[in-house]
Design a protein around this motif. Structure first.
Motif, PDB file in Angstrom:
ATOM      1  N   PRO A 126       0.803  -1.231   0.000  1.00 58.82           N
ATOM      2  CA  PRO A 126       0.000   0.000   0.000  1.00 58.82           C
ATOM      3  C   PRO A 126       0.834   1.278   0.000  1.00 58.82           C
ATOM      4  O   PRO A 126       0.487   2.248  -0.689  1.00 58.82           O
ATOM      5  N   GLU A 127       1.924   1.293   0.734  1.00 62.07           N
ATOM      6  CA  GLU A 127       2.767   2.493   0.770  1.00 62.07           C
ATOM      7  C   GLU A 127       3.415   2.745  -0.585  1.00 62.07           C
ATOM      8  O   GLU A 127       3.460   3.892  -1.068  1.00 62.07           O
ATOM      9  N   GLN A 128       3.916   1.698  -1.213  1.00 56.94           N
ATOM     10  CA  GLN A 128       4.533   1.849  -2.536  1.00 56.94           C
ATOM     11  C   GLN A 128       3.502   2.306  -3.569  1.00 56.94           C
ATOM     12  O   GLN A 128       3.788   3.176  -4.401  1.00 56.94           O
ATOM     13  N   ILE A 133       1.159   6.498  -7.149  1.00 56.19           N
ATOM     14  CA  ILE A 133      -0.074   7.183  -7.547  1.00 56.19           C
ATOM     15  C   ILE A 133       0.071   8.692  -7.352  1.00 56.19           C
ATOM     16  O   ILE A 133      -0.382   9.509  -8.175  1.00 56.19           O
ATOM     17  N   GLU A 134       0.727   9.095  -6.271  1.00 59.09           N
ATOM     18  CA  GLU A 134       0.970  10.520  -6.049  1.00 59.09           C
ATOM     19  C   GLU A 134       1.880  11.090  -7.140  1.00 59.09           C
ATOM     20  O   GLU A 134       1.664  12.208  -7.628  1.00 59.09           O
ATOM     21  N   ASP A 194       0.967  -3.303 -11.936  1.00 53.56           N
ATOM     22  CA  ASP A 194       1.973  -4.230 -11.418  1.00 53.56           C
ATOM     23  C   ASP A 194       1.430  -5.643 -11.238  1.00 53.56           C
ATOM     24  O   ASP A 194       2.186  -6.616 -11.285  1.00 53.56           O
ATOM     25  N   MET A 195       0.108  -5.785 -11.078  1.00 51.11           N
ATOM     26  CA  MET A 195      -0.490  -7.117 -10.938  1.00 51.11           C
ATOM     27  C   MET A 195      -1.246  -7.537 -12.208  1.00 51.11           C
ATOM     28  O   MET A 195      -2.135  -8.387 -12.158  1.00 51.11           O
ATOM     29  N   TYR A 196      -0.869  -6.986 -13.338  1.00 50.85           N
ATOM     30  CA  TYR A 196      -1.522  -7.288 -14.614  1.00 50.85           C
ATOM     31  C   TYR A 196      -1.537  -8.799 -14.859  1.00 50.85           C
ATOM     32  O   TYR A 196      -0.489  -9.442 -14.955  1.00 50.85           O
ATOM     33  N   LEU A 197      -2.745  -9.361 -14.938  1.00 51.19           N
ATOM     34  CA  LEU A 197      -2.956 -10.788 -15.222  1.00 51.19           C
ATOM     35  C   LEU A 197      -2.030 -11.680 -14.384  1.00 51.19           C
ATOM     36  O   LEU A 197      -1.503 -12.677 -14.862  1.00 51.19           O
ATOM     37  N   ALA A 198      -1.871 -11.303 -13.122  1.00 45.38           N
ATOM     38  CA  ALA A 198      -0.941 -12.047 -12.261  1.00 45.38           C
ATOM     39  C   ALA A 198      -1.310 -13.520 -12.142  1.00 45.38           C
ATOM     40  O   ALA A 198      -0.426 -14.385 -12.059  1.00 45.38           O
ATOM     41  N   ASP A 199      -2.607 -13.813 -12.151  1.00 39.40           N
ATOM     42  CA  ASP A 199      -3.037 -15.201 -12.002  1.00 39.40           C
ATOM     43  C   ASP A 199      -2.747 -16.050 -13.235  1.00 39.40           C
ATOM     44  O   ASP A 199      -2.876 -17.277 -13.181  1.00 39.40           O
ATOM     45  N   THR A 212      16.983  -7.751 -10.480  1.00 39.57           N
ATOM     46  CA  THR A 212      16.907  -6.376  -9.990  1.00 39.57           C
ATOM     47  C   THR A 212      18.140  -6.073  -9.161  1.00 39.57           C
ATOM     48  O   THR A 212      19.013  -6.935  -8.971  1.00 39.57           O
ATOM     49  N   GLY A 213      18.219  -4.837  -8.662  1.00 39.77           N
ATOM     50  CA  GLY A 213      19.339  -4.442  -7.829  1.00 39.77           C
ATOM     51  C   GLY A 213      19.016  -4.565  -6.357  1.00 39.77           C
ATOM     52  O   GLY A 213      17.884  -4.345  -5.924  1.00 39.77           O
ATOM     53  N   GLU A 214      20.008  -4.882  -5.578  1.00 41.95           N
ATOM     54  CA  GLU A 214      19.837  -5.025  -4.136  1.00 41.95           C
ATOM     55  C   GLU A 214      19.282  -3.751  -3.507  1.00 41.95           C
ATOM     56  O   GLU A 214      18.498  -3.805  -2.553  1.00 41.95           O
ATOM     57  N   LEU A 215      19.651  -2.587  -4.063  1.00 42.91           N
ATOM     58  CA  LEU A 215      19.276  -1.301  -3.483  1.00 42.91           C
ATOM     59  C   LEU A 215      18.220  -0.569  -4.304  1.00 42.91           C
ATOM     60  O   LEU A 215      18.049   0.638  -4.146  1.00 42.91           O
ATOM     61  N   ASP A 216      17.506  -1.283  -5.165  1.00 43.71           N
ATOM     62  CA  ASP A 216      16.455  -0.654  -5.972  1.00 43.71           C
ATOM     63  C   ASP A 216      15.223  -0.458  -5.092  1.00 43.71           C
ATOM     64  O   ASP A 216      14.575  -1.426  -4.690  1.00 43.71           O
ATOM     65  N   PRO A 217      14.852   0.807  -4.775  1.00 46.92           N
ATOM     66  CA  PRO A 217      13.759   1.024  -3.831  1.00 46.92           C
ATOM     67  C   PRO A 217      12.369   0.819  -4.406  1.00 46.92           C
ATOM     68  O   PRO A 217      11.429   0.604  -3.654  1.00 46.92           O
ATOM     69  N   GLY A 218      12.233   0.884  -5.724  1.00 50.10           N
ATOM     70  CA  GLY A 218      10.914   0.750  -6.332  1.00 50.10           C
ATOM     71  C   GLY A 218      10.668  -0.582  -6.982  1.00 50.10           C
ATOM     72  O   GLY A 218       9.513  -0.971  -7.202  1.00 50.10           O
ATOM     73  N   SER A 219      11.738  -1.288  -7.319  1.00 50.40           N
ATOM     74  CA  SER A 219      11.646  -2.623  -7.925  1.00 50.40           C
ATOM     75  C   SER A 219      12.517  -3.543  -7.074  1.00 50.40           C
ATOM     76  O   SER A 219      13.632  -3.890  -7.436  1.00 50.40           O
ATOM     77  N   THR A 220      11.992  -3.911  -5.950  1.00 50.47           N
ATOM     78  CA  THR A 220      12.790  -4.508  -4.882  1.00 50.47           C
ATOM     79  C   THR A 220      13.111  -5.977  -5.129  1.00 50.47           C
ATOM     80  O   THR A 220      12.445  -6.654  -5.922  1.00 50.47           O
ATOM     81  N   PRO A 221      14.133  -6.509  -4.450  1.00 55.96           N
ATOM     82  CA  PRO A 221      14.402  -7.937  -4.522  1.00 55.96           C
ATOM     83  C   PRO A 221      13.183  -8.784  -4.142  1.00 55.96           C
ATOM     84  O   PRO A 221      12.957  -9.847  -4.733  1.00 55.96           O
TER      85      PRO A 221
END
Length: 277
Positions: A126-128, A133-134, A194-199, A212-221
């Motif tokens: 929810p926070e991400q 969205i903001e 981000d959840m496009y057709l996840a199922d 991804t990168g270890e320190l990527d804040p928006g696309s996290t491990p």
């Protein structure tokens, strides 16, 4: 020096292609363009036919209609492959490009030789979600340059920014010069899909790498691991000390991960699930 010229498909998609061998298609992130892939083009073109293109609303490609969904972006990729007469390709998508690659994999599985998703999003908390969205609201109000400085700070290490001011300034200009409507349409998809057709992700059968990168804040491990868990046999690579723009900041490191994955495909069509880095 590697020489190539940008060309266009009948529908106007701007692309460049170089090298020979199995085709590898590179899809950039939101606000960027095909030029972000310079390090990968140099590193991969001696082994593969490398194609990079501008997404709808970016670079020299046409802008999308405001109601275009991810499927429209996948259709753009399909038209590019048709134009190049490529029945299959390995698709590598970065960030927003990773969402497009996922949509293409689900819509056109017969065209997918392998799938690589770099620094992309999945199952935001929810926070991400509130944060992105903001940022979308700010883009709608103020245009593509609304949050460029914050983006660059998330994308690159402070050391890289300090050592490469000209490149950072060029990227800042690239972000600011985006078509406002094309950028907003794309950013809204990036923020919400981000959840496009996840199922349906379990239906992907092509060899897959999620990195991804270890320190990527928006696309996290954690996102990378959760996405890989949905795709049978998918591998995960988490690159130590790397941030979001690791293909640009650390091209040799990223290229080695890509080459290791692609070259293993020649000996195994079904890599086992696990951690690569």
């Amino acid at each position: 020096m590697m020489l190539f010229t940008a060309e266009r498909t009948p529908s106007g998609t701007s692309y460049l292609a170089t090298g020979q061998g199995q085709p590898v298609v590179l899809i950039h992130g939101v606000g960027l363009n095909k030029e972000m892939w310079g390090g990968q083009i140099v590193g991969l073109a001696s082994h593969y036919r490398v194609i990079a293109y501008d997404m709808l609303g970016h670079g020299a490609s046409p802008r999308p209609e405001p109601d275009t969904g991810l499927l429209g972006y996948a259709e753009q990729l399909r038209e590019l492959l048709d134009h190049l007469q490529l029945p299959q390709a390995c698709i590598i998508g970065f960030s927003m490009g990773g969402l497009v690659a996922r949509a293409f994999a689900l819509r056109y599985p017969q065209r997918l030789q392998a799938l690589v998703v770099l620094n992309s999003v999945f199952n935001r908390n929810p926070e991400q979600s509130a944060g992105v969205i903001e940022r979308t609201r700010q883009v709608a109000q103020y245009g593509p340059n609304a949050n460029a400085e914050a983006a660059l700070s998330r994308w690159f290490s402070r050391e890289y920014q300090a050592a490469n001011p000209a490149q950072i300034a060029a990227l800042r200009q690239t972000l600011a010069s985006n078509d406002p409507q094309g950028y907003l349409t794309t950013y809204e998809l990036f923020a919400t899909q981000d959840m496009y057709l996840a199922d349906e992700l379990g239906s992907i059968r092509a060899p897959t790498l999620i990195a991804t990168g270890e320190l990527d804040p928006g696309s996290t491990p954690q996102m990378a691991r959760e996405l890989a868990a949905r795709i049978p046999g998918a591998q995960v690579a988490v690159l130590a000390e790397q941030r979001h723009m690791m293909p640009v900041e650390s091209p040799r490191l990223v290229n080695q991960v890509l080459l290791d994955f692609l070259q293993r495909l020649q000996t195994s069509q079904h890599p086992t699930q696990g951690i690569v880095a």
